[in-house]
Design a protein around this motif. Structure first.
Motif, mmCIF file in Angstrom:
data_model
loop_
_atom_site.group_PDB
_atom_site.id
_atom_site.type_symbol
_atom_site.label_atom_id
_atom_site.label_comp_id
_atom_site.label_asym_id
_atom_site.label_seq_id
_atom_site.Cartn_x
_atom_site.Cartn_y
_atom_site.Cartn_z
ATOM 1 N N THR A 4 0.838 -1.195 0.000
ATOM 2 C CA THR A 4 0.000 0.000 0.000
ATOM 3 C C THR A 4 0.878 1.252 0.000
ATOM 4 N N ILE A 5 0.563 2.169 -0.902
ATOM 5 C CA ILE A 5 1.330 3.404 -1.035
ATOM 6 C C ILE A 5 0.635 4.575 -0.341
ATOM 7 N N TYR A 6 -0.688 4.627 -0.442
ATOM 8 C CA TYR A 6 -1.451 5.740 0.132
ATOM 9 C C TYR A 6 -2.834 5.228 0.481
#
Length: 143
Positions: A4-6
């Motif tokens: 997950t990045i954001y």
């Protein structure tokens, strides 16, 4: 999801005739149901408008990224996304369709079309909706 990045969260109160807000307060909007869906067409926005705005911004960012890698100047570009609700209200079988219109001044037609297709492959909205939302890519050519 370990990659997950954001992450962000939005909450709705009252559905299409209520309000929405993000957990950080950066987005707060009153909602009104469009007349076409049986609403009063009040002054608020609606989920389809919010989706169109998000898709337009996301696709445009993707376009700028892909264009940069191809050394194409798209500083004067514009992306418009039209979202339509499709299906049958009577049967409750509703879906979405999107039309993405791109204005790419100074980019020749063939390169512009290739750029749109490449962007459609990397845009998170395009990837999330692929196979579920009919998307039409349209190049608005200069006269």
């Amino acid at each position: 999801m370990s990659d997950t990045i954001y992450t962000t969260t939005a909450t709705s109160w009252g559905g299409r005739d209520g309000k929405v807000a993000t957990e950080d307060g950066r987005l707060t909007a009153s909602l009104s149901m469009p007349k076409e869906l049986g609403g009063d067409n009040g002054p608020g926005t609606n989920p389809e408008q919010l989706f169109a705005a998000g898709y337009a911004a996301c696709f445009h960012s993707g376009l700028r990224l892909v264009a940069g890698a191809k050394k194409l100047d798209v500083r004067e570009s514009a992306i418009s996304v039209t979202v339509s609700m499709v299906g049958s209200l009577a049967e409750g079988r509703l879906g979405l369709a999107a039309r993405i219109e791109a204005q790419l001044p100074g980019v020749d037609s063939e390169a512009a079309r290739e750029l749109l297709e490449a962007t459609h492959q990397v845009c998170p909205y395009s990837n999330a909706t692929r196979g579920n939302v009919q998307v039409e890519l349209v190049l608005i050519e200069e006269n």
